[in-house]
Design a protein around this motif. Structure first.
Motif, mmCIF file in Angstrom:
data_model
loop_
_atom_site.group_PDB
_atom_site.id
_atom_site.type_symbol
_atom_site.label_atom_id
_atom_site.label_comp_id
_atom_site.label_asym_id
_atom_site.label_seq_id
_atom_site.Cartn_x
_atom_site.Cartn_y
_atom_site.Cartn_z
ATOM 1 N N ILE A 121 0.898 -1.154 0.000
ATOM 2 C CA ILE A 121 0.000 0.000 0.000
ATOM 3 C C ILE A 121 0.931 1.196 0.000
ATOM 4 O O ILE A 121 1.816 1.289 0.851
ATOM 5 N N GLU A 122 0.767 2.119 -0.944
ATOM 6 C CA GLU A 122 1.741 3.211 -1.027
ATOM 7 C C GLU A 122 1.110 4.506 -1.503
ATOM 8 O O GLU A 122 0.112 4.491 -2.222
ATOM 9 N N THR A 123 1.713 5.613 -1.087
ATOM 10 C CA THR A 123 1.291 6.897 -1.638
ATOM 11 C C THR A 123 1.898 7.007 -3.038
ATOM 12 O O THR A 123 2.876 6.323 -3.351
ATOM 13 N N ASP A 124 1.323 7.886 -3.864
ATOM 14 C CA ASP A 124 1.811 8.024 -5.239
ATOM 15 C C ASP A 124 3.298 8.357 -5.289
ATOM 16 O O ASP A 124 4.016 7.881 -6.160
ATOM 17 N N ASP A 125 3.741 9.192 -4.326
ATOM 18 C CA ASP A 125 5.145 9.618 -4.360
ATOM 19 C C ASP A 125 6.063 8.695 -3.571
ATOM 20 O O ASP A 125 7.256 8.962 -3.459
ATOM 21 N N GLY A 126 5.517 7.621 -2.988
ATOM 22 C CA GLY A 126 6.357 6.664 -2.261
ATOM 23 C C GLY A 126 6.763 7.152 -0.867
ATOM 24 O O GLY A 126 7.567 6.515 -0.201
ATOM 25 N N GLU A 170 14.353 -2.900 -12.806
ATOM 26 C CA GLU A 170 13.075 -2.753 -13.545
ATOM 27 C C GLU A 170 13.377 -1.790 -14.673
ATOM 28 O O GLU A 170 13.497 -0.593 -14.435
ATOM 29 N N GLY A 171 13.525 -2.294 -15.874
ATOM 30 C CA GLY A 171 13.955 -1.424 -16.971
ATOM 31 C C GLY A 171 15.312 -0.846 -16.605
ATOM 32 O O GLY A 171 16.241 -1.581 -16.248
ATOM 33 N N GLY A 172 15.424 0.478 -16.599
ATOM 34 C CA GLY A 172 16.693 1.111 -16.239
ATOM 35 C C GLY A 172 16.833 1.372 -14.751
ATOM 36 O O GLY A 172 17.860 1.857 -14.295
ATOM 37 N N ALA A 173 15.771 1.066 -13.979
ATOM 38 C CA ALA A 173 15.793 1.392 -12.552
ATOM 39 C C ALA A 173 16.453 0.255 -11.764
ATOM 40 O O ALA A 173 16.298 -0.915 -12.111
ATOM 41 N N GLU A 174 17.182 0.641 -10.702
ATOM 42 C CA GLU A 174 17.911 -0.375 -9.941
ATOM 43 C C GLU A 174 17.567 -0.301 -8.452
ATOM 44 O O GLU A 174 17.237 0.764 -7.934
ATOM 45 N N TYR A 175 17.692 -1.460 -7.802
ATOM 46 C CA TYR A 175 17.325 -1.583 -6.383
ATOM 47 C C TYR A 175 18.378 -2.414 -5.677
ATOM 48 O O TYR A 175 18.787 -3.465 -6.185
ATOM 49 N N TYR A 176 18.829 -1.930 -4.533
ATOM 50 C CA TYR A 176 19.840 -2.625 -3.738
ATOM 51 C C TYR A 176 19.274 -2.854 -2.346
ATOM 52 O O TYR A 176 18.691 -1.945 -1.765
ATOM 53 N N GLN A 177 19.477 -4.069 -1.824
ATOM 54 C CA GLN A 177 18.911 -4.395 -0.509
ATOM 55 C C GLN A 177 19.927 -5.169 0.322
ATOM 56 O O GLN A 177 20.607 -6.057 -0.209
ATOM 57 N N GLY A 193 15.570 5.062 -8.869
ATOM 58 C CA GLY A 193 14.396 5.166 -9.737
ATOM 59 C C GLY A 193 13.454 3.973 -9.643
ATOM 60 O O GLY A 193 12.415 3.931 -10.296
ATOM 61 N N TYR A 194 13.800 3.009 -8.824
ATOM 62 C CA TYR A 194 13.060 1.737 -8.751
ATOM 63 C C TYR A 194 11.842 1.890 -7.838
ATOM 64 O O TYR A 194 11.914 2.534 -6.796
ATOM 65 N N GLN A 195 10.714 1.277 -8.237
ATOM 66 C CA GLN A 195 9.476 1.470 -7.472
ATOM 67 C C GLN A 195 8.990 0.224 -6.717
ATOM 68 O O GLN A 195 8.074 0.305 -5.921
ATOM 69 N N GLY A 196 9.565 -0.928 -7.008
ATOM 70 C CA GLY A 196 9.048 -2.163 -6.389
ATOM 71 C C GLY A 196 9.713 -2.464 -5.053
ATOM 72 O O GLY A 196 10.204 -1.565 -4.361
ATOM 73 N N TYR A 197 9.743 -3.756 -4.709
ATOM 74 C CA TYR A 197 10.275 -4.185 -3.411
ATOM 75 C C TYR A 197 11.227 -5.372 -3.550
ATOM 76 O O TYR A 197 11.486 -6.068 -2.590
ATOM 77 N N GLY A 198 11.703 -5.635 -4.748
ATOM 78 C CA GLY A 198 12.648 -6.735 -4.924
ATOM 79 C C GLY A 198 12.006 -8.098 -4.746
ATOM 80 O O GLY A 198 12.580 -8.977 -4.098
ATOM 81 N N ALA A 199 10.809 -8.273 -5.319
ATOM 82 C CA ALA A 199 10.066 -9.537 -5.114
ATOM 83 C C ALA A 199 10.898 -10.753 -5.521
ATOM 84 O O ALA A 199 10.835 -11.795 -4.861
ATOM 85 N N SER A 200 11.715 -10.621 -6.566
ATOM 86 C CA SER A 200 12.463 -11.792 -7.017
ATOM 87 C C SER A 200 13.562 -12.162 -6.013
ATOM 88 O O SER A 200 14.033 -13.295 -5.987
ATOM 89 N N ASN A 201 13.973 -11.219 -5.185
ATOM 90 C CA ASN A 201 15.002 -11.520 -4.179
ATOM 91 C C ASN A 201 14.414 -12.098 -2.894
ATOM 92 O O ASN A 201 15.151 -12.657 -2.076
ATOM 93 N N ALA A 202 13.109 -11.907 -2.705
ATOM 94 C CA ALA A 202 12.511 -12.294 -1.418
ATOM 95 C C ALA A 202 12.725 -13.782 -1.087
ATOM 96 O O ALA A 202 13.076 -14.108 0.055
ATOM 97 N N PRO A 203 12.566 -14.709 -2.047
ATOM 98 C CA PRO A 203 12.783 -16.124 -1.697
ATOM 99 C C PRO A 203 14.225 -16.405 -1.259
ATOM 100 O O PRO A 203 14.456 -17.244 -0.386
ATOM 101 N N ILE A 204 15.178 -15.673 -1.830
ATOM 102 C CA ILE A 204 16.595 -15.871 -1.469
ATOM 103 C C ILE A 204 16.801 -15.405 -0.026
ATOM 104 O O ILE A 204 17.398 -16.092 0.803
ATOM 105 N N ARG A 205 16.274 -14.235 0.261
ATOM 106 C CA ARG A 205 16.407 -13.679 1.604
ATOM 107 C C ARG A 205 15.715 -14.581 2.631
ATOM 108 O O ARG A 205 16.279 -14.890 3.683
ATOM 109 N N LEU A 206 14.493 -15.042 2.295
ATOM 110 C CA LEU A 206 13.739 -15.874 3.243
ATOM 111 C C LEU A 206 14.467 -17.185 3.508
ATOM 112 O O LEU A 206 14.497 -17.683 4.635
ATOM 113 N N ALA A 207 15.083 -17.752 2.460
ATOM 114 C CA ALA A 207 15.808 -19.008 2.640
ATOM 115 C C ALA A 207 17.008 -18.792 3.553
ATOM 116 O O ALA A 207 17.284 -19.610 4.434
ATOM 117 N N SER A 208 17.722 -17.673 3.373
ATOM 118 C CA SER A 208 18.876 -17.399 4.239
ATOM 119 C C SER A 208 18.432 -17.203 5.681
ATOM 120 O O SER A 208 19.057 -17.713 6.611
#
Ligand SMILES: O=C(O)c1ccc(O)c(O)c1
Ligand SMILES: [Mg+2]
Length: 628
Positions: free
Chosen positions: A482-487, A574-581, A600-615
C-alpha cells in the motif's frame, strides 16, 4: 439509501452474525436461506432476534431454479415459492430474491420467464410481498442484467422488480450504460461486491473470492456512477462469499463491511458533488508525507540489545523524554522512539508481545481531520493520559492492537520533539547514511489481510499494488503493498496460510500481528554497508549461487557483482531502474532491519525475497537447538 449486509458475508451462527451486524451499525440484513435452515428456532424466533437488535430483514434469498421450468417441475416450483412466502411472513420479510435458473431442465425464452414472473408477482402481491430477479453470471439462460431487466419489464407487475449485483455485472465486463435507463423504482435491491482480478470461472470466483468494495479490483465506482444516474435511493446490500471472511472474526468483518460502504458512498458524493440522502460527508483521506517515528516497546533487558543495534546502524541518541523512560534515536529524517517506561500503553504492549514495535506515527496534512475521518470509519480511537505540558498526539488502534499516531504541522504536533524531549547535544556524530523510512512490513493472519488493507486504504490517500505470492521455504506468503503516489509512505502487508513460513513464525513469537521489519533508505548502499561492517553489524549472508546467477542474468560487470557479493547486497532491476537491498540478521524477537537504495526503482525486490527468506530460515534453524 438504506444499507444492509447479507448474513452469508460472515462467519458464525445466525445469532452471532446478527449480533455482529447490529454492532457494526447496520439497520438492514439479508437472510441467506442456509442461515435460517441451520438456526435452532422458528422463523418467528429469528424475527425476534433480528428486530430485537433494531434490524430489519430486507430480503430472504436465494430462491433458486425458478423461471422457465417445464411441467411438472413448474407447478412444484410455484408450490415451493408459496412455502417460502409462509416462512417470510413469519420472519417479517416482504422481498423474495430469485436468482436466475441454472438447471439443465430449464427452458430459455425471455417471454416464458416473464410470464413465470408475472404469475409469481400475482401470488406475492396477494400476501403483500414482492419478488426481485437477479441474473447470476453463470445462469443457464439468463446471465446478463440486460436480460433479467427485460424479463422484469415484460413481467409488468408492480410486485416484480430487479436485483443488480455488482459482481455479476462487473465480472462479465457487461456494458454498464443500459443501467441508466432502468427506472429506479424497479430496482428493488442492489447487491454490492468487489473481487480481485482473477482468471477463473464465474461461479468459483464469486463463491470464494468476492470482497468488500475497495478491497478488490472491479470498477465499483463506475457501477455506482450509473446507479446514481438512475436516481436510485433504495436498498444497497453487501453480499460477499469469501473463504477468508468465513474463517475471520465475525465482528471485525461486519465492521469492515460498514467501513467499505461509508467510503464507497463518500467517494460517490465527492465525484458527483451530491449523494443520496442519509450519506454522511467525511473529511478527506489523509495525505501522508512520511513516517514521523517508529516506537519500540522494550524492557530493562531488551533495551540494551536494541540500543546496541541502533548505534550499530548509525543512529544517535538525540533526546530524553521529559517525564518517561523514553529516548529518541535519530538519523537523517528517521526517528526511532525506544520506550522502556514502566507505565502506560507501551509497557502493557511489551508485557503481551515482548520487544516489539508498539506504535507508528505518520506525518499527515491534517491530524485532527484524519482522526475525525477515522472516527466516521468506525476505527478505534486511542487516548492515554499525558504529562503536564506534553503533547497529546491523536491516535487510533492499528494492527495487532498497536497504535497509529498522526502528526501534522498545522496543529503544531510536529513540535513534539522539542516539547516532550530534552535534546542531547550531538558532538562527534557520524551516521551510516540512512535517510528515511523506505517501507514498513507487517505480518498478519491470512484472514485479517483484507481488514488491514481496508483500514489503511480507507483512511489514507494510498493505492494498493497487486498481491504477490512470495516463496518462503515453509510455504507461500501473500504480499501486498500500500503506497502513496510519491512513495513517501510504503506499507507491506504479509500473510500466509502455512504455519511454517517466517511470517507465521513471527506471529507466534509476537503473540499477534505486527511489524516484522523496517526498511531504511540510503543514497549510497556501498558506503552504508562499509560503515555498518566497521561498526560490527551482522548482515544476513547471501549464498554464492545468487551472485553466480547475477553475473549471467544481468550485464553487471564481474567487479560490480563482486562488490555486491562482498556486501551481501541483493540487486534487482526494472527497466533502467535499480534496487539494492541488505538485511541485518534477525533479532531474538524475529524482527529485522533492511537497508535499501532505490535508483528510480518502485518495487520491493520480489524476485530476491525467496533468497532472503531461505537465508533467514537457514540461520534460524542453525540458532535453534536441535533438541536431540
Ligand atoms: O452463488 C450463488 O449461488 C448466489 C446466490 C445468491 C446470490 O445473490 C448470488 O449473487 C450468488
Ligand atoms: Mg447476488
Amino acid at each position: 439509501m438504506r444499507t444492509a449486509i447479507a448474513t452469508v458475508c460472515l462467519s458464525g451462527t445466525l445469532t452471532e452474525k446478527i449480533e455482529a451486524i447490529a454492532a457494526a451499525q447496520f439497520k438492514g440484513v439479508e437472510i441467506f436461506e442456509n442461515d435460517l435452515l441451520s438456526f435452532n428456532g422458528t422463523p418467528a424466533d429469528a424475527r425476534r432476534l433480528i428486530e430485537g437488535l433494531g434490524l430489519e430483514t430486507i430480503t430472504f434469498q436465494p430462491f433458486r431454479d425458478f423461471e422457465g421450468m417445464p411441467e411438472p417441475q413448474r407447478s412444484k416450483v410455484f408450490a415451493r415459492a408459496e412455502r417460502k412466502f409462509d416462512v417470510m411472513q413469519e420472519l417479517g420479510c416482504d422481498l423474495l430474491m430469485v436468482c436466475s435458473n441454472v438447471s439443465p431442465d430449464s427452458l430459455g425464452g425471455i417471454e416464458r420467464a416473464a410470464a413465470d414472473f408475472h404469475e409469481l408477482g400475482e401470488r406475492a402481491a396477494k400476501r403483500g410481498m414482492r419478488v426481485a430477479f437477479e441474473a447470476l453470471s453463470w445462469g443457464r439462460h439468463i446471465h446478463d442484467y440486460r436480460d433479467s431487466w427485460e424479463v422484469v419489464r415484460r413481467a409488468n407487475h408492480p410486485a416484480v422488480g430487479l436485483v443488480l449485483d455488482s459482481f455479476h455485472v462487473l465480472a462479465r465486463g457487461t456494458d454498464l450504460s443500459a443501467i441508466r435507463s432502468i427506472p429506479s423504482d424497479k430496482i428493488f435491491l442492489v447487491q454490492m461486491a468487489d473481487a480481485p482480478r482473477l482468471d477463473m470461472d464465474y461461479l468459483s470466483w464469486s463463491r470464494h473470492y468476492r470482497c468488500f468494495p475497495g478491497q478488490g479490483d472491479l470498477p465499483i465506482d463506475d457501477f455506482m456512477d450509473v446507479l446514481h444516474a438512475t436516481g436510485f435511493d433504495g436498498l444497497l446490500s453487501l453480499e460477499i462469499f469469501n473463504d477468508r471472511f468465513r474463517a475471520g472474526s465475525t465482528r471485525s468483518v461486519a465492521i469492515d463491511g460498514q467501513r467499505s460502504l461509508i467510503v464507497m458512498l463518500d467517494e460517490l458524493r465527492r465525484r458527483k458533488g451530491a449523494a443520496p440522502p442519509n450519506v454522511e460527508a467525511l473529511p478527506p483521506k489523509a495525505l501522508c508525507s512520511g513516517v514521523e517515528f517508529v516506537e519500540f516497546a522494550v524492557d530493562e533487558r531488551s533495551v540494551v540489545g536494541l540500543e546496541h543495534i541502533l548505534s550499530g546502524l548509525g543512529f544517535q541518541k538525540a533526546g530524553l523524554h521529559r517525564s518517561k523512560a523514553v529516548t529518541r534515536w535519530r538519523q537523517g529524517d528517521i526517528n526511532i522512539v525506544v520506550n522502556a517506561d514502566k507505565e502506560g500503553f507501551a509497557h502493557s504492549f511489551n508485557i503481551t508481545h515482548g520487544t516489539a514495535i508498539c506504535a507508528l506515527a505518520l506525518r499527515v496534512d491534517d491530524a485532527p481531520g484524519t482522526v475525525g475521518r477515522a472516527g466516521s470509519l468506525l476505527d478505534q480511537p486511542f487516548q492515554q493520559p499525558v504529562g503536564p505540558g506534553e503533547m497529546n498526539i491523536p491516535a487510533v488502534r492499528g494492527l495487532g492492537g498497536s497504535l497509529l499516531y498522526f502528526v501534522d504541522q498545522k496543529s503544531g504536533l510536529d513540535r513534539l520533539w522539542d516539547v516532550d524531549f530534552e535534546p542531547i547535544a550531538a558532538d562527534d556524530f557520524v551516521g551510516a547514511g540512512l535517510k528515511s523510512v523506505d517501507h514498513i512490513s507487517q505480518s498478519m493472519h491470512y484472514e485479517e489481510m483484507l481488514t488491514w488493507l481496508l483500514f489503511y486504504a480507507s483512511l489514507l490517500d494510498v493505492r494498493k499494488t497487486p498481491v504477490q505470492a512470495v516463496i518462503d521455504p515453509g510455504g507461500v506468503v501473500q504480499s501486498q503493498a500500500i503506497e502513496t503516489d510519491d512513495g513517501a509512505l510504503r506499507l507491506i502487508l504479509n500473510s500466509s496460510q502455512s504455519q511454517r513460513t517466517l511470517s507465521s513464525r513471527f506471529l507466534n513469537e509476537l503473540f499477534g500481528s505486527g511489524i516484522q521489519h523496517i526498511a531504511l533508505a540510503t543514497d549510497d548502499i556501498f558506503s552504508t554497508v562499509e560503515k555498518l561492517k566497521a561498526r560490527g553489524v551482522d548482515l544476513l549472508p547471501i549464498p554464492e549461487n545468487y551472485y553466480d546467477d547475477l553475473e549471467v542474468r544481468t550485464d553487471l560487470s564481474v567487479e560490480d557483482v563482486g562488490q555486491l557479493r562482498a556486501g551481501n547486497i541483493l540487486y534487482d532491476r526494472e527497466g533502467g531502474a535499480e534496487y539494492y537491498q541488505v538485511y541485518t540478521k534477525t533479532l531474538e524477537s524475529g524482527f529485522f532491519f533492511e537497508i535499501v537504495e532505490r535508483r528510480g526503482y518502485q518495487g520491493y525486490g520480489a524476485s530476491n525475497a525467496p533468497i532472503r527468506l531461505a537465508s533467514q530460515t537457514r540461520l534460524a534453524a542453525e540458532a535453534t537447538p536441535s533438541g536431540l
